[in-house]
Design a protein around this motif. Structure first.
Motif, mmCIF file in Angstrom:
data_model
loop_
_atom_site.group_PDB
_atom_site.id
_atom_site.type_symbol
_atom_site.label_atom_id
_atom_site.label_comp_id
_atom_site.label_asym_id
_atom_site.label_seq_id
_atom_site.Cartn_x
_atom_site.Cartn_y
_atom_site.Cartn_z
ATOM 1 N N PRO A 1 25.289 -9.090 -13.779
ATOM 2 C CA PRO A 1 26.003 -8.304 -13.106
ATOM 3 C C PRO A 1 26.398 -7.867 -11.875
ATOM 4 N N ARG B 1 22.285 -0.206 -13.596
ATOM 5 C CA ARG B 1 23.881 -0.710 -12.557
ATOM 6 C C ARG B 1 23.566 -1.572 -11.491
ATOM 7 N N GLN C 1 29.744 -9.943 -11.381
ATOM 8 C CA GLN C 1 31.019 -8.952 -11.535
ATOM 9 C C GLN C 1 30.954 -8.297 -10.399
ATOM 10 N N PRO D 1 26.272 -3.616 -16.355
ATOM 11 C CA PRO D 1 25.684 -4.743 -16.996
ATOM 12 C C PRO D 1 25.792 -4.286 -18.141
#
Length: 141
Positions: free
Chosen positions: A31, A132, A34, A5
């Motif tokens: 994130p 993450r 994504q 992120p």
């Protein structure tokens, strides 16, 4: 296809007087969005690319709990408006994973050799740990 992120991507959500804080979800660059984009890119590239993605993003507390999808790929279409905290989540009764746990509604599409062999609506957990986004490899039955 980075799953890391960007700075300031998450706000912390908690409980206020026993009630979940409404509307508390990842902010800024997303994130989680994504993660799902990278997840589906792996699926579109084929089973080997998806296996690689799932291995890289599997929650480290459950790194040994993966499934062999064989020649099947799994695409997940997330309904971002359903993203919410799920601090009580415990995979297979193994205890809660480290990090901030989120749950989101998804449409799941299973493909074999490019042909859709299954479709359903379900939910998916993701965890933000050490900046993450991690997930849990699917095990279709």
């Amino acid at each position: 296809m980075s799953t890391a992120p960007r700075t300031g991507a998450f706000v912390h959500c908690g409980l206020l007087l026993g009630l979940a804080v409404a509307g508390c979800a990842p902010s800024g660059t997303d994130p989680v969005r994504q993660y799902f984009s990278d997840y589906n890119t792996g699926a579109r590239l084929g089973p080997a690319a998806q296996r690689d993605f799932l291995a890289r993003t599997q929650h480290p507390d459950f790194a040994d709990q993966t499934c062999d999808l064989g020649d099947t790929t799994v695409e997940l279409d997330p309904a971002m408006s359903t993203l919410r905290p799920d601090p009580g989540f415990s995979p297979d009764g193994a205890g809660p994973p480290r990090g901030e746990v989120w749950i989101i509604g998804v449409e799941v599409v299973l493909r074999r050799d490019g042909t859709v062999v299954g479709r359903q609506v379900g939910s998916q957990h993701v965890v933000v740990l050490d900046g993450r986004v991690h997930g849990f490899a699917p095990c279709p039955s």
